[in-house]
Design an enzyme around this catalytic site. Structure first.
Site, PDB file in Angstrom:
ATOM      1  N   ASN A  26       2.294  -5.167  -3.172  1.00  0.00           N
ATOM      2  CA  ASN A  26       0.876  -5.461  -2.911  1.00  0.00           C
ATOM      3  C   ASN A  26       0.096  -4.178  -2.626  1.00  0.00           C
ATOM      4  O   ASN A  26       0.561  -3.324  -1.868  1.00  0.00           O
ATOM      5  CB  ASN A  26       0.819  -6.377  -1.669  1.00  0.00           C
ATOM      6  CG  ASN A  26      -0.533  -7.030  -1.446  1.00  0.00           C
ATOM      7  OD1 ASN A  26      -1.055  -7.680  -2.348  1.00  0.00           O
ATOM      8  ND2 ASN A  26      -1.095  -6.869  -0.252  1.00  0.00           N
ATOM      9  N   HIS A  77     -10.159  -6.182  -2.437  1.00  0.00           N
ATOM     10  CA  HIS A  77     -11.270  -6.072  -1.484  1.00  0.00           C
ATOM     11  C   HIS A  77     -12.374  -5.378  -2.277  1.00  0.00           C
ATOM     12  O   HIS A  77     -12.422  -4.152  -2.358  1.00  0.00           O
ATOM     13  CB  HIS A  77     -10.857  -5.232  -0.278  1.00  0.00           C
ATOM     14  CG  HIS A  77      -9.798  -5.897   0.557  1.00  0.00           C
ATOM     15  ND1 HIS A  77     -10.047  -7.038   1.281  1.00  0.00           N
ATOM     16  CD2 HIS A  77      -8.492  -5.595   0.770  1.00  0.00           C
ATOM     17  CE1 HIS A  77      -8.946  -7.409   1.914  1.00  0.00           C
ATOM     18  NE2 HIS A  77      -7.986  -6.543   1.616  1.00  0.00           N
ATOM     19  N   GLU A 134       0.804  -1.238   0.000  1.00  0.00           N
ATOM     20  CA  GLU A 134       0.000   0.000   0.000  1.00  0.00           C
ATOM     21  C   GLU A 134       0.832   1.281   0.000  1.00  0.00           C
ATOM     22  O   GLU A 134       0.581   2.199   0.774  1.00  0.00           O
ATOM     23  CB  GLU A 134      -0.970   0.006   1.185  1.00  0.00           C
ATOM     24  CG  GLU A 134      -1.898  -1.189   1.193  1.00  0.00           C
ATOM     25  CD  GLU A 134      -2.924  -1.168   2.342  1.00  0.00           C
ATOM     26  OE1 GLU A 134      -2.825  -0.304   3.236  1.00  0.00           O
ATOM     27  OE2 GLU A 134      -3.825  -2.022   2.321  1.00  0.00           O
ATOM     28  N   ASP A 185     -12.100 -10.447  -1.200  1.00  0.00           N
ATOM     29  CA  ASP A 185     -13.418 -10.586  -0.581  1.00  0.00           C
ATOM     30  C   ASP A 185     -14.390  -9.753  -1.410  1.00  0.00           C
ATOM     31  O   ASP A 185     -13.989  -8.786  -2.054  1.00  0.00           O
ATOM     32  CB  ASP A 185     -13.457 -10.237   0.925  1.00  0.00           C
ATOM     33  CG  ASP A 185     -12.674  -9.000   1.342  1.00  0.00           C
ATOM     34  OD1 ASP A 185     -12.599  -8.031   0.550  1.00  0.00           O
ATOM     35  OD2 ASP A 185     -12.154  -8.986   2.469  1.00  0.00           O
ATOM     36  N   GLU A 203      -6.016 -10.703  -1.492  1.00  0.00           N
ATOM     37  CA  GLU A 203      -6.841 -10.510  -0.289  1.00  0.00           C
ATOM     38  C   GLU A 203      -8.318 -10.482  -0.680  1.00  0.00           C
ATOM     39  O   GLU A 203      -9.102  -9.666  -0.162  1.00  0.00           O
ATOM     40  CB  GLU A 203      -6.457  -9.207   0.423  1.00  0.00           C
ATOM     41  CG  GLU A 203      -4.981  -9.132   0.791  1.00  0.00           C
ATOM     42  CD  GLU A 203      -4.584  -7.904   1.606  1.00  0.00           C
ATOM     43  OE1 GLU A 203      -5.480  -7.200   2.133  1.00  0.00           O
ATOM     44  OE2 GLU A 203      -3.370  -7.658   1.718  1.00  0.00           O
TER      45      GLU A 203
HETATM   46  C1  XIL Z   1      -6.375  -6.313   8.143  1.00  0.00           C
HETATM   47  C2  XIL Z   1      -6.763  -7.497   9.013  1.00  0.00           C
HETATM   48  O1  XIL Z   1      -7.674  -8.285   8.301  1.00  0.00           O
HETATM   49  C3  XIL Z   1      -7.364  -7.025  10.305  1.00  0.00           C
HETATM   50  O2  XIL Z   1      -7.587  -8.128  11.186  1.00  0.00           O
HETATM   51  C4  XIL Z   1      -6.451  -6.009  10.978  1.00  0.00           C
HETATM   52  O3  XIL Z   1      -7.085  -5.482  12.119  1.00  0.00           O
HETATM   53  C5  XIL Z   1      -6.089  -4.890  10.027  1.00  0.00           C
HETATM   54  O4  XIL Z   1      -5.533  -5.432   8.846  1.00  0.00           O
HETATM   55  N1  XIL Z   1      -4.999  -4.595   3.571  1.00  0.00           N
HETATM   56  C6  XIL Z   1      -4.005  -5.417   4.029  1.00  0.00           C
HETATM   57  C7  XIL Z   1      -4.281  -6.328   5.172  1.00  0.00           C
HETATM   58  O5  XIL Z   1      -2.930  -5.478   3.416  1.00  0.00           O
HETATM   59  O6  XIL Z   1      -3.134  -6.549   5.959  1.00  0.00           O
HETATM   60  C8  XIL Z   1      -5.389  -5.811   6.035  1.00  0.00           C
HETATM   61  O7  XIL Z   1      -5.677  -6.795   7.024  1.00  0.00           O
HETATM   62  C9  XIL Z   1      -6.604  -5.499   5.202  1.00  0.00           C
HETATM   63  C10 XIL Z   1      -6.288  -4.438   4.186  1.00  0.00           C
END
Ligand code: XIL
Length: 355
Positions: free
Chosen positions: A203, A239, A162, A269, A267
């Site tokens: 990422n 996401h 990020e 969802d 990641e």
């Molecule tokens: C999130 C986790 O899912 C949570 O449990 C935590 O509180 C915060 O981080 N982007 C990412 C992940 O790269 O590491 C994040 O994970 C979600 C967004």
């Protein structure tokens, strides 16, 4: 003789009753789409989940589903900076090591997440006082201690997470402030020195909704590769939401693939409540639309060249475990399994999308 036979028959009957009961309790996954379906064996690329260590240890159903369905795992939180390196001179490996040994015993790939991010930083880092060489040393020591600890066990890393804003500018993170724009390149070099065999990823999120962001990410990665910086892959968090357009999803996946790098949907969802409606209830229509989106994502991903398919990882296992409800303070159901670890329509759609 007759008596012995009778005793035997009764014994066999009792034993089979016992084993039936046992089978049900270790296999909570229902008979849909087929009792013996195992997700990862149906997919032409690795399929993973982000894993919560507490749930892994406390919830046998969670543990059984991870073991059965996925062949790649990412630590949801256990390998982040604050978790591994809580004070300047101490490292806590136990939770991450637990996941790595689970993976070794069960023959799962481990993807490391993550080495350098603006979040999940311990107070000793955010409050660190030092000149640029002290900061450089802090960064390098963290990366190399972690990568060395997991060398040969963690196959790949999200090295930088990020680093961009949605408008395509570089995020003004503590790392950029202290180390300048080119810190990203050095992170990859430090990781490579510590484990020359690990695959190294950049990422980020938003590739599917911000064209300027994905263009900025790709132009940075292309320029790093051109300079000989050891970048192997691009992670797209994805996401996303059930009503994201197919055109945007295709653009994200295909533009990432055009880099020639390995592509990880890292990641995934698919939210059903992106408008934060606190009283939304789940309907079969929403589940079907979610399944259609999963199908489209998998189908589009599966069409990129095989050598670039690093895999698809969902961000946790069941709707009860997802970070989305807590993060946005709303009900939501973004994953492949429902709160009882039963397969949702999206599960079947994953398989259909790749077959
Ligand atoms: C999130 C986790 O899912 C949570 O449990 C935590 O509180 C915060 O981080 N982007 C990412 C992940 O790269 O590491 C994040 O994970 C979600 C967004």
């Amino acid at each position: 003789m007759y008596l012995i036979m009778r005793v035997n028959i009764v014994f066999i009957f009792l034993a089979s009753l016992l084993s039936c009961g046992k089978k049900e309790s270790v296999n909570p996954i229902p008979a849909s789409p087929a009792a013996d379906t195992i997700l990862f064996t149906k997919m032409p690329f690795p399929v993973g989940a982000a894993i919560n260590v507490n749930l892994m240890q406390s919830n046998p159903t969670y543990n059984a589903v991870v073991k059965k369905e996925f062949n790649s795992i990412t630590a949801e939180n256990a390998m982040k900076f604050a978790a591994l390196h809580p004070t300047e001179n101490s490292f806590t490996w136990s939770n991450a090591d637990y996941l790595v040994s689970f993976a070794q015993i069960n023959n799962k790939r481990v993807h490391g997440h993550n080495l350098v991010w603006h979040q999940s930083l311990p107070a000793w880092v955010t409050g660190f006082i030092g000149d640029s060489s002290a900061w450089e040393n802090l960064l390098k020591t963290h990366i190399q201690t972690v990568v060395t600890h997991f060398k040969g066990k963690v196959a790949s890393w999200d090295v930088v997470n990020e680093a961009f804003e949605d408008d395509g500018t570089l995020r003004n993170s503590i790392w950029r402030q202290k180390l300048g724009n080119d810190y990203i390149a050095r992170c990859f070099q430090y990781a490579k020195q510590a484990d020359p065999d690990a695959l190294l990823f950049y990422n980020d999120y938003g590739n599917e909704y911000s064209a300027v962001k994905r263009t900025a990410i790709l132009s940075l990665l292309n320029s790093l590769v051109a300079r000989g910086i050891p970048v192997n892959g691009i992670g797209m968090q994805m996401h996303t939401r059930y009503n994201q357009t197919d055109a945007n999803i295709s653009a994200a996946i295909n533009s990432a693939a055009s880099s020639g790098l390995k592509v990880h949907i890292s990641e995934l969802d698919v939210a059903l409540n992106p408008d934060n409606n606190v009283s939304l209830t789940l309907t079969s229509s929403l589940l079907a639309q979610q399944a259609a989106k999963y199908l489209f994502i998998v189908k589009t991903y599966n069409a990129i060249p095989s050598a670039q398919k690093f895999g698809i990882t969902t961000w946790n296992v069941s709707d009860a475990d997802s970070w989305i409800p807590g993060q946005y303070n709303r009900p939501d159901w973004p994953l492949l399994f429902d709160g009882n670890y039963l397969r949702k329509p999206a599960y079947k759609a994953m398989i259909e999308g790749a077959n």
